[in-house]
Design a protein around this motif. Structure first.
Motif, PDB file in Angstrom:
ATOM      1  N   THR A 137       0.842  -1.180   0.000  1.00  0.00           N
ATOM      2  CA  THR A 137       0.000   0.000   0.000  1.00  0.00           C
ATOM      3  C   THR A 137       0.883   1.237   0.000  1.00  0.00           C
ATOM      4  O   THR A 137       2.091   1.159   0.253  1.00  0.00           O
ATOM      5  CB  THR A 137      -0.930  -0.017   1.233  1.00  0.00           C
ATOM      6  N   ASN A 138       0.292   2.374  -0.289  1.00  0.00           N
ATOM      7  CA  ASN A 138       1.045   3.614  -0.116  1.00  0.00           C
ATOM      8  C   ASN A 138       0.209   4.612   0.667  1.00  0.00           C
ATOM      9  O   ASN A 138      -1.011   4.674   0.555  1.00  0.00           O
ATOM     10  CB  ASN A 138       1.550   4.176  -1.452  1.00  0.00           C
ATOM     11  N   GLN A 139       0.900   5.354   1.509  1.00  0.00           N
ATOM     12  CA  GLN A 139       0.269   6.252   2.462  1.00  0.00           C
ATOM     13  C   GLN A 139      -0.637   7.273   1.781  1.00  0.00           C
ATOM     14  O   GLN A 139      -1.706   7.596   2.262  1.00  0.00           O
ATOM     15  CB  GLN A 139       1.375   6.968   3.255  1.00  0.00           C
ATOM     16  N   ILE A 140      -0.214   7.731   0.615  1.00  0.00           N
ATOM     17  CA  ILE A 140      -0.961   8.789  -0.078  1.00  0.00           C
ATOM     18  C   ILE A 140      -2.368   8.303  -0.434  1.00  0.00           C
ATOM     19  O   ILE A 140      -3.353   8.985  -0.221  1.00  0.00           O
ATOM     20  CB  ILE A 140      -0.202   9.232  -1.354  1.00  0.00           C
ATOM     21  N   GLY A 141      -2.443   7.079  -0.915  1.00  0.00           N
ATOM     22  CA  GLY A 141      -3.739   6.520  -1.280  1.00  0.00           C
ATOM     23  C   GLY A 141      -4.671   6.482  -0.086  1.00  0.00           C
ATOM     24  O   GLY A 141      -5.849   6.839  -0.169  1.00  0.00           O
ATOM     25  N   TRP A 142      -4.135   6.067   1.043  1.00  0.00           N
ATOM     26  CA  TRP A 142      -4.916   5.929   2.266  1.00  0.00           C
ATOM     27  C   TRP A 142      -5.446   7.290   2.722  1.00  0.00           C
ATOM     28  O   TRP A 142      -6.607   7.421   3.121  1.00  0.00           O
ATOM     29  CB  TRP A 142      -4.026   5.300   3.343  1.00  0.00           C
ATOM     30  N   GLU A 143      -4.594   8.311   2.616  1.00  0.00           N
ATOM     31  CA  GLU A 143      -4.997   9.651   3.073  1.00  0.00           C
ATOM     32  C   GLU A 143      -6.122  10.245   2.222  1.00  0.00           C
ATOM     33  O   GLU A 143      -6.890  11.093   2.690  1.00  0.00           O
ATOM     34  CB  GLU A 143      -3.788  10.603   3.087  1.00  0.00           C
ATOM     35  N   GLY A 144      -6.231   9.763   0.983  1.00  0.00           N
ATOM     36  CA  GLY A 144      -7.268  10.295   0.108  1.00  0.00           C
ATOM     37  C   GLY A 144      -8.652   9.706   0.348  1.00  0.00           C
ATOM     38  O   GLY A 144      -9.620  10.085  -0.320  1.00  0.00           O
ATOM     39  N   LEU A 145      -8.765   8.766   1.290  1.00  0.00           N
ATOM     40  CA  LEU A 145     -10.051   8.096   1.486  1.00  0.00           C
ATOM     41  C   LEU A 145     -10.956   8.870   2.442  1.00  0.00           C
ATOM     42  O   LEU A 145     -10.481   9.481   3.405  1.00  0.00           O
ATOM     43  CB  LEU A 145      -9.824   6.686   2.062  1.00  0.00           C
ATOM     44  N   SER A 146     -12.247   8.805   2.190  1.00  0.00           N
ATOM     45  CA  SER A 146     -13.214   9.420   3.110  1.00  0.00           C
ATOM     46  C   SER A 146     -13.390   8.517   4.321  1.00  0.00           C
ATOM     47  O   SER A 146     -12.976   7.354   4.305  1.00  0.00           O
ATOM     48  CB  SER A 146     -14.557   9.590   2.402  1.00  0.00           C
ATOM     49  N   ASP A 147     -14.037   9.033   5.379  1.00  0.00           N
ATOM     50  CA  ASP A 147     -14.275   8.225   6.577  1.00  0.00           C
ATOM     51  C   ASP A 147     -15.102   6.983   6.249  1.00  0.00           C
ATOM     52  O   ASP A 147     -14.834   5.899   6.756  1.00  0.00           O
ATOM     53  CB  ASP A 147     -15.000   9.061   7.643  1.00  0.00           C
ATOM     54  N   ALA A 148     -16.108   7.189   5.391  1.00  0.00           N
ATOM     55  CA  ALA A 148     -16.969   6.056   5.022  1.00  0.00           C
ATOM     56  C   ALA A 148     -16.155   4.988   4.298  1.00  0.00           C
ATOM     57  O   ALA A 148     -16.309   3.789   4.551  1.00  0.00           O
ATOM     58  CB  ALA A 148     -18.118   6.536   4.145  1.00  0.00           C
ATOM     59  N   GLN A 149     -15.278   5.435   3.409  1.00  0.00           N
ATOM     60  CA  GLN A 149     -14.436   4.475   2.669  1.00  0.00           C
ATOM     61  C   GLN A 149     -13.513   3.725   3.621  1.00  0.00           C
ATOM     62  O   GLN A 149     -13.307   2.527   3.477  1.00  0.00           O
ATOM     63  CB  GLN A 149     -13.608   5.214   1.611  1.00  0.00           C
ATOM     64  N   ARG A 150     -12.998   4.454   4.625  1.00  0.00           N
ATOM     65  CA  ARG A 150     -12.106   3.791   5.599  1.00  0.00           C
ATOM     66  C   ARG A 150     -12.866   2.756   6.412  1.00  0.00           C
ATOM     67  O   ARG A 150     -12.344   1.689   6.729  1.00  0.00           O
ATOM     68  CB  ARG A 150     -11.488   4.825   6.536  1.00  0.00           C
ATOM     69  N   ALA A 151     -14.111   3.081   6.748  1.00  0.00           N
ATOM     70  CA  ALA A 151     -14.921   2.134   7.522  1.00  0.00           C
ATOM     71  C   ALA A 151     -15.209   0.879   6.688  1.00  0.00           C
ATOM     72  O   ALA A 151     -15.101  -0.239   7.177  1.00  0.00           O
ATOM     73  CB  ALA A 151     -16.222   2.797   7.962  1.00  0.00           C
ATOM     74  N   ASP A 152     -15.552   1.082   5.412  1.00  0.00           N
ATOM     75  CA  ASP A 152     -15.790  -0.058   4.513  1.00  0.00           C
ATOM     76  C   ASP A 152     -14.548  -0.927   4.399  1.00  0.00           C
ATOM     77  O   ASP A 152     -14.620  -2.147   4.358  1.00  0.00           O
ATOM     78  CB  ASP A 152     -16.140   0.444   3.104  1.00  0.00           C
ATOM     79  N   PHE A 153     -13.432  -0.249   4.359  1.00  0.00           N
ATOM     80  CA  PHE A 153     -12.134  -0.912   4.241  1.00  0.00           C
ATOM     81  C   PHE A 153     -11.919  -1.865   5.425  1.00  0.00           C
ATOM     82  O   PHE A 153     -11.605  -3.038   5.258  1.00  0.00           O
ATOM     83  CB  PHE A 153     -11.076   0.192   4.235  1.00  0.00           C
ATOM     84  N   GLY A 154     -12.139  -1.321   6.626  1.00  0.00           N
ATOM     85  CA  GLY A 154     -11.968  -2.144   7.831  1.00  0.00           C
ATOM     86  C   GLY A 154     -12.951  -3.293   7.863  1.00  0.00           C
ATOM     87  O   GLY A 154     -12.583  -4.432   8.179  1.00  0.00           O
ATOM     88  N   ARG A 155     -14.203  -2.999   7.487  1.00  0.00           N
ATOM     89  CA  ARG A 155     -15.218  -4.059   7.486  1.00  0.00           C
ATOM     90  C   ARG A 155     -14.872  -5.144   6.469  1.00  0.00           C
ATOM     91  O   ARG A 155     -15.110  -6.317   6.692  1.00  0.00           O
ATOM     92  CB  ARG A 155     -16.595  -3.461   7.193  1.00  0.00           C
ATOM     93  N   GLY A 156     -14.305  -4.715   5.347  1.00  0.00           N
ATOM     94  CA  GLY A 156     -13.915  -5.673   4.303  1.00  0.00           C
ATOM     95  C   GLY A 156     -12.884  -6.668   4.822  1.00  0.00           C
ATOM     96  O   GLY A 156     -12.988  -7.871   4.586  1.00  0.00           O
ATOM     97  N   HIS A 157     -11.894  -6.160   5.549  1.00  0.00           N
ATOM     98  CA  HIS A 157     -10.872  -7.051   6.127  1.00  0.00           C
ATOM     99  C   HIS A 157     -11.480  -7.992   7.156  1.00  0.00           C
ATOM    100  O   HIS A 157     -11.158  -9.178   7.199  1.00  0.00           O
ATOM    101  CB  HIS A 157      -9.751  -6.229   6.782  1.00  0.00           C
ATOM    102  N   LEU A 158     -12.364  -7.416   7.983  1.00  0.00           N
ATOM    103  CA  LEU A 158     -12.984  -8.214   9.027  1.00  0.00           C
ATOM    104  C   LEU A 158     -13.810  -9.352   8.422  1.00  0.00           C
ATOM    105  O   LEU A 158     -13.707 -10.514   8.830  1.00  0.00           O
ATOM    106  CB  LEU A 158     -13.891  -7.297   9.868  1.00  0.00           C
ATOM    107  N   ALA A 159     -14.597  -8.992   7.391  1.00  0.00           N
ATOM    108  CA  ALA A 159     -15.458  -9.992   6.751  1.00  0.00           C
ATOM    109  C   ALA A 159     -14.610 -11.074   6.087  1.00  0.00           C
ATOM    110  O   ALA A 159     -14.905 -12.279   6.200  1.00  0.00           O
ATOM    111  CB  ALA A 159     -16.360  -9.317   5.722  1.00  0.00           C
ATOM    112  N   LEU A 160     -13.539 -10.657   5.404  1.00  0.00           N
ATOM    113  CA  LEU A 160     -12.681 -11.634   4.724  1.00  0.00           C
ATOM    114  C   LEU A 160     -12.030 -12.576   5.741  1.00  0.00           C
ATOM    115  O   LEU A 160     -12.018 -13.794   5.559  1.00  0.00           O
ATOM    116  CB  LEU A 160     -11.613 -10.901   3.901  1.00  0.00           C
TER     117      LEU A 160
END
Lengths: 410, 120
Positions: free
Chosen positions: B9-32
């Motif tokens: 991953t790269n830090q820049i990509g992560w910083e560009g995400l909205s809060d909702a996108q970050r939450a989806d991201f975490g849920r995606g890992h949890l579900a997987l």
């Protein structure tokens, strides 16, 4: 655990019998299997200090029965209500029915609704009487993963509606073939591991042979069961000669054949000779026959390659597959020369199942080496070494490449 | 077959995400993780701390030398992994495609070397 080998053997022999009785009585494989595991653990702790009870099977059955009742009581209220009466009915203390359900149990553990890894884990636990921890060590995965595989497999069996009974005659051969495949996987997992946790994994070959013997006791006239047992014995007989002290692999042609287990070879050869003469031919029998031809040669130079080629031709007809293709090509080269082998290899490598497979490169390297084309052989060995997923193979292939290195100038 | 799914991953990509996108991201890992555990294919999965916390270790002439941080400033860094065991490479790739990072960075599937060998 300090359980003596004798107690261990008794427990492992009785495990499937006690489980079968419990399942036959209550019809619930899932809880019964957990209960028997706990009874085995209790016995492994108590018997070494208190002595083996006079009726070990009755002891295990009583403890498993009690444990099962407790498991039921802690289960959901719905199931408790439905089965309260049945769960409280005590088992017949004596006599224990003489019915032998080990085969039925094996067929259930290798049910077609399960994945291969689940079939393996469940068979080793329910029929082999191994603990989850022992299975985890043998397969180099965490205990939780094996526990998950077992519980998931049991859920699937319940969901599929599979019953604890012999399958109909029409399905029976297919179901037995699945059991043979699982036993073969267990054997291979133990046999192909040549170092690392070798100690634990060797037990898998022993376990696979033990379970296959049990199966043969139940199906003495089945040619493929006998064939698989013979194949295991004839393959395992070479184990003492196939690894160097550093864990490196020694190819068949270079093994010190005096180290082979002569009694296992005699048993395997006797078994396959008798079976080939009486039973319809099958893939395990042919593989056993090929192993027997190798094992009967006192020196690799004496190997009867013509006979091996004939057997691979047959195997290629009844059970074709990429590895059969490659092994047949090696036999072609040994009978008709490396050029003939290389020609056929060129055509076989176009098969998508073999494209990019490291064994194609390894066989090509071997045949090029035999043909005297050392430079091309070296390149093929190097390519095979990069493509393999096996550490001992990688080391072996690299060493073959190094042996063919061009002489350094000066 | 065991496979390691490496998440770059790269830090820049992560910083560009909205809060909702970050939450989806975490849920995606949890579900997987939950699904891989349920299918008994997961061996272990972890996320790695920031590369600034890395310590590089080398031993020269018997002496252990350590330096802080990664060797070089690179845009992409190893952020986490899933060690799985499944039936085929195709299935491993299908799992890797469900790693949320695959939509932003790069996810790599590598087969694990084992101790098996064949009769030759």
């Amino acid at each position: 655990m300090n359980t003596s080998p004798r107690i261990e053997a008794t427990l492992r022999e009785l495990a499937p019998q006690v489980l079968s009785l419990l399942v036959r009585r209550y019809g619930d494989f899932d809880t019964g299997e957990d209960a028997v595991q706990e009874a085995l653990l209790a016995a492994a702790v108590q018997w070494p200090t208190d002595g083996v009870p006079d009726n070990p099977k009755g002891w295990l059955l009583t403890v498993a029965y009690r444990r099962r009742t407790e498991l039921w009581r802690s289960d959901t209220a719905r199931r408790r209500r439905e089965n309260f009466a049945a769960a409280l009915a005590p088992p017949d203390p004596e006599p224990i029915p003489a019915v032998d359900d080990t085969l039925t149990l094996l067929l259930l553990c290798c049910h077609p609704s399960l994945s291969a890894v689940s079939q393996v884990a469940l068979t080793l636990r329910a029929v082999g009487g191994l603990t989850t921890a022992e299975i985890a060590r043998a397969f180099l995965v965490p205990e939780a993963t094996v526990g998950q595989r077992v519980s998931r497999a049991k859920q699937r069996i319940r969901a599929s509606g599979a019953e604890f009974r012999m399958p109909d005659h029409a399905d029976r051969w297919e179901r037995i073939a699945a059991v043979l495949h699982v036993l073969y996987l267990i054997f291979n997992e133990g046999y192909t591991a040549s170092s690392g946790s070798a100690l634990h994994r060797v037990e898998l070959t022993t376990e696979a042979i033990r379970l296959t013997r049990q199966l043969r006791d139940r199906l003495p006239d089945d040619g493929e069961v006998a064939g698989l047992l013979a194949l295991m014995l004839l393959t395992d007989a070479r184990r003492p000669a196939r690894t160097r002290p550093d864990g490196g692999l020694i190819p068949l042609a270079e093994q010190d054949r005096r180290l082979w287990d002569a009694s296992a070879i005699a048993e395997g050869v006797g078994l396959i000779t008798e079976t080939l003469a009486t039973a319809p031919i099958g893939a395990y029998q042919l593989q056993a026959a090929i192993a027997a031809v190798h094992d009967e040669a006192a020196d690799s130079q004496d190997t009867d390659w013509k006979q091996i080629l004939g057997l691979y031709e047959l195997l290629n007809v009844i059970a074709p597959g990429p590895m059969v293709t490659l092994n047949r090509i090696v036999a072609v080269a040994m009978v008709h020369g490396p050029r003939a082998g290389l020609e056929q290899l060129g055509a076989a490598a176009a098969d998508p199942a073999l494209a990019g497979h490291h064994r194609v490169d390894a066989v090509r390297a071997h045949l090029l080496d035999l043909a005297g084309n050392h430079q091309a052989a070296r390149a093929a060995y190097e390519l095979a070494a990069r493509r393999t997923l096996s550490v001992p193979e990688q080391r072996y292939l690299e060493s073959r490449a190094a042996q063919l290195a061009p002489p350094t100038p000066g | 077959m065991k496979y390691l799914i490496l998440i770059y991953t790269n830090q820049i990509g992560w910083e560009g995400l909205s809060d909702a996108q970050r939450a989806d991201f975490g849920r995606g890992h949890l579900a997987l993780s939950e699904e891989l555990a349920e299918s008994a294919e997961l061996i272990v999965s972890e996320g790695l701390a920031d590369p600034a916390l890395a310590t590089c270790v080398s031993v020269r002439e018997g002496r252990t030398l350590t330096t802080d941080g990664p060797f070089a400033e690179v845009k992409e860094h190893l952020a986490g992994f899933y060690l799985i065991e499944c039936e085929s490479l195709d299935r491993a790739i299908a799992h890797a495609a469900r790693v949320p990072d695959a939509a932003y960075g790069q996810v790599e599937v590598r087969p694990i070397l084992d101790m098996s060998g064949w009769e030759f």
